[in-house]
Design a protein around this motif. Structure first.
Motif, PDB file in Angstrom:
ATOM      1  N   THR A  30     -11.140  -1.055   6.882  1.00  0.00           N
ATOM      2  CA  THR A  30     -11.839  -1.596   5.723  1.00  0.00           C
ATOM      3  C   THR A  30     -12.507  -2.913   6.099  1.00  0.00           C
ATOM      4  N   GLY A  31     -13.211  -3.486   5.142  1.00  0.00           N
ATOM      5  CA  GLY A  31     -13.908  -4.739   5.383  1.00  0.00           C
ATOM      6  C   GLY A  31     -15.336  -4.493   5.832  1.00  0.00           C
ATOM      7  N   PHE A  32     -16.159  -5.529   5.741  1.00  0.00           N
ATOM      8  CA  PHE A  32     -17.574  -5.404   6.070  1.00  0.00           C
ATOM      9  C   PHE A  32     -17.777  -4.956   7.516  1.00  0.00           C
ATOM     10  N   TRP A  33     -16.969  -5.492   8.422  1.00  0.00           N
ATOM     11  CA  TRP A  33     -17.069  -5.151   9.849  1.00  0.00           C
ATOM     12  C   TRP A  33     -16.069  -4.082  10.258  1.00  0.00           C
ATOM     13  N   LEU A  34     -15.401  -3.486   9.276  1.00  0.00           N
ATOM     14  CA  LEU A  34     -14.375  -2.470   9.542  1.00  0.00           C
ATOM     15  C   LEU A  34     -13.321  -2.982  10.524  1.00  0.00           C
ATOM     16  N   ASN A  35     -12.991  -4.254  10.371  1.00  0.00           N
ATOM     17  CA  ASN A  35     -12.041  -4.869  11.295  1.00  0.00           C
ATOM     18  C   ASN A  35     -10.656  -5.058  10.686  1.00  0.00           C
ATOM     19  N   GLN A  36     -10.463  -4.542   9.478  1.00  0.00           N
ATOM     20  CA  GLN A  36      -9.151  -4.606   8.843  1.00  0.00           C
ATOM     21  C   GLN A  36      -8.553  -3.198   8.782  1.00  0.00           C
ATOM     22  N   LYS A  37      -7.259  -3.117   9.054  1.00  0.00           N
ATOM     23  CA  LYS A  37      -6.600  -1.815   9.080  1.00  0.00           C
ATOM     24  C   LYS A  37      -5.595  -1.697   7.940  1.00  0.00           C
ATOM     25  N   ILE A  38      -5.588  -0.521   7.329  1.00  0.00           N
ATOM     26  CA  ILE A  38      -4.583  -0.188   6.311  1.00  0.00           C
ATOM     27  C   ILE A  38      -3.847   1.059   6.781  1.00  0.00           C
ATOM     28  N   ASN A  39      -2.546   0.935   6.949  1.00  0.00           N
ATOM     29  CA  ASN A  39      -1.733   2.076   7.367  1.00  0.00           C
ATOM     30  C   ASN A  39      -1.272   2.830   6.127  1.00  0.00           C
ATOM     31  N   SER A  40      -1.982   3.903   5.801  1.00  0.00           N
ATOM     32  CA  SER A  40      -1.654   4.691   4.615  1.00  0.00           C
ATOM     33  C   SER A  40      -0.439   5.585   4.841  1.00  0.00           C
ATOM     34  N   LEU A  41      -0.218   5.968   6.104  1.00  0.00           N
ATOM     35  CA  LEU A  41       0.927   6.808   6.459  1.00  0.00           C
ATOM     36  C   LEU A  41       1.387   6.414   7.852  1.00  0.00           C
ATOM     37  N   GLN A  42       2.721   6.315   8.030  1.00  0.00           N
ATOM     38  CA  GLN A  42       3.247   5.840   9.300  1.00  0.00           C
ATOM     39  C   GLN A  42       4.396   6.725   9.784  1.00  0.00           C
ATOM     40  N   ASP A  43       4.242   7.279  10.977  1.00  0.00           N
ATOM     41  CA  ASP A  43       5.318   7.963  11.690  1.00  0.00           C
ATOM     42  C   ASP A  43       6.121   8.905  10.783  1.00  0.00           C
ATOM     43  N   CYS A  44       5.418   9.787  10.100  1.00  0.00           N
ATOM     44  CA  CYS A  44       6.050  10.692   9.144  1.00  0.00           C
ATOM     45  C   CYS A  44       6.394  12.020   9.820  1.00  0.00           C
ATOM     46  N   SER A  45       7.667  12.319   9.909  1.00  0.00           N
ATOM     47  CA  SER A  45       8.142  13.581  10.482  1.00  0.00           C
ATOM     48  C   SER A  45       8.947  14.327   9.417  1.00  0.00           C
ATOM     49  N   LEU A  46       8.669  15.624   9.293  1.00  0.00           N
ATOM     50  CA  LEU A  46       9.247  16.396   8.196  1.00  0.00           C
ATOM     51  C   LEU A  46       9.222  17.872   8.537  1.00  0.00           C
ATOM     52  N   THR A  47      10.273  18.588   8.175  1.00  0.00           N
ATOM     53  CA  THR A  47      10.312  20.038   8.356  1.00  0.00           C
ATOM     54  C   THR A  47      10.759  20.681   7.046  1.00  0.00           C
ATOM     55  N   ALA A  62       1.834   4.855  -2.287  1.00  0.00           N
ATOM     56  CA  ALA A  62       2.877   5.038  -1.274  1.00  0.00           C
ATOM     57  C   ALA A  62       2.425   5.897  -0.108  1.00  0.00           C
ATOM     58  N   GLY A  63       1.374   6.709  -0.306  1.00  0.00           N
ATOM     59  CA  GLY A  63       0.901   7.605   0.751  1.00  0.00           C
ATOM     60  C   GLY A  63       1.162   9.064   0.473  1.00  0.00           C
ATOM     61  N   LYS A  64       1.577   9.410  -0.750  1.00  0.00           N
ATOM     62  CA  LYS A  64       1.924  10.790  -1.081  1.00  0.00           C
ATOM     63  C   LYS A  64       0.720  11.715  -0.947  1.00  0.00           C
ATOM     64  N   THR A  65      -0.390  11.320  -1.562  1.00  0.00           N
ATOM     65  CA  THR A  65      -1.588  12.167  -1.515  1.00  0.00           C
ATOM     66  C   THR A  65      -2.169  12.219  -0.107  1.00  0.00           C
ATOM     67  N   THR A  66      -2.075  11.114   0.632  1.00  0.00           N
ATOM     68  CA  THR A  66      -2.539  11.111   2.027  1.00  0.00           C
ATOM     69  C   THR A  66      -1.765  12.135   2.845  1.00  0.00           C
ATOM     70  N   LEU A  67      -0.443  12.157   2.698  1.00  0.00           N
ATOM     71  CA  LEU A  67       0.374  13.128   3.418  1.00  0.00           C
ATOM     72  C   LEU A  67      -0.023  14.547   3.035  1.00  0.00           C
TER      73      LEU A  67
END
Length: 323
Positions: A30-47, A62-67
């Motif tokens: 995000t940001g004008f220069w795309l130099n900011q990061k947003i971690n919407s989902l992190q290291d998600c493992s699931l079976t 929380a990241g539900k829809t992203t997942l």
């Protein structure tokens, strides 16, 4: 029409799992220069096993829809891999066997409900006679009359009616795996009950159901297992008994003893002067014998366990305190 098999389609893995996620992560710039990061989902493992009903809980953002969208192949993960029914995420063969209800679905306003279902069914290649019968059956299932569905345009539907037609379109292809994003949103108590019954019916048919929800009571009634997401991290996964304790847990109050004595035995231990209370994590007779050895005494014992709401709030607060 002859379908050309892709290399992805040829990489199906035979498995008893319907959904597998391995270290999935999604980062947005995000940001004008795309130099900011947003971690919407992190290291998600699931079976998730075939035939399982799995509910994902989490606060807004929380990241539900992203997942869910990564599993559907709508967006690509930044890192990690996954499979649906043995196929790589986004594979065409897997998509044929998936039904999906978005949280805020947009349908062409000037179609009738019947026309929408007919259009979606045609996209899936459902033969015309079967499609017509399936539409009629699905309208009955979600509580919409055929006359309304045939005559009334979607722009004239209430929010609850749009949600019902959305559930119907998610099932038009008779999917093996059903993804529902906030399926109870906008429904009155009767509508929520009907959607719960539909999910239980799908479960009875051996279908896999993956859904997000804010309504903890519905998740508690329906799901085989739940997961809790917060700030993109999966912070808890399990059955209700695994997460909350079995029905044979006890809320115990007493006096005497010290925190050091009681902490190995009691969860959520609280002292008020010489009196304490907490949730017993071990065998009740053994605990009572232990109290005798340290000169303490139980004054109240109640059969109870933590509610899902209490557990959810506790996990979310604990996750925030780690930041």
């Amino acid at each position: 029409m002859v379908e050309v098999l892709t290399s992805e389609s040829l990489t199906k893995v035979t498995t008893d799992d319907a959904i597998v996620a391995q270290s999935l992560g999604k980062t947005y710039r995000t940001g004008f220069w795309l130099n900011q990061k947003i971690n919407s989902l992190q290291d998600c493992s699931l079976t998730i096993a075939k035939g399982e009903t799995f509910g994902v809980l989490g606060p807004n953002g929380a990241g539900k829809t992203t997942l869910l969208k990564i599993l559907l192949g709508i967006i690509q993960p930044t890192v990690g891999t996954g499979r649906i029914l043995g196929y790589p995420l986004g594979d065409r063969a897997a998509k044929r066997a998936i039904g999906y209800l978005p949280e805020n679905a947009y349908y062409y306003d000037y179609l009738t409900g019947w026309e929408l279902l007919d259009f979606i069914g045609n996209l899936f290649g459902v033969p015309t006679p079967l499609r017509r019968q399936r539409i009629a059956d699905l309208l009955d299932l979600v509580g919409l009359s055929q006359s309304v569905a045939r005559k009334k345009q979607l722009r004239q539907y209430s929010k609850g009616m749009v949600q019902r037609i959305g559930v119907a379109q998610a099932l038009i292809n008779d999917p093996e795996v059903v993804f529902l994003d906030e399926p109870m949103s906008g429904l009155d108590p009767v509508g929520r009950y009907q959607v719960r019954e539909i999910i239980l019916m799908l479960k009875g048919q051996g279908k896999t159901v993956f859904f997000n929800s804010h309504i903890l009571s519905d998740v508690e009634l329906i799901c085989d297992r739940i997961g809790i997401l917060n700030k993109g991290e999966l912070i808890a996964v399990g059955t209700l008994n695994e997460l909350l304790g079995t029905e044979q847990s006890y809320q115990v109050s007493g006096h005497g003893g010290t925190a050091a004595d009681l902490e190995p035995w009691l969860q959520h231990l609280i002292f008020q002067g010489d009196t304490w209370h907490g949730q017993l994590a071990q065998d009740l007779p053994d605990f009572l014998n232990f109290l005798n050895t340290i000169g303490a005494k139980a004054i109240a014992i109640e059969l109870a366990r933590q509610t899902l709401e209490e557990f959810f709030i506790e996990k979310i607060k604990g996750s925030r305190h780690k930041d």
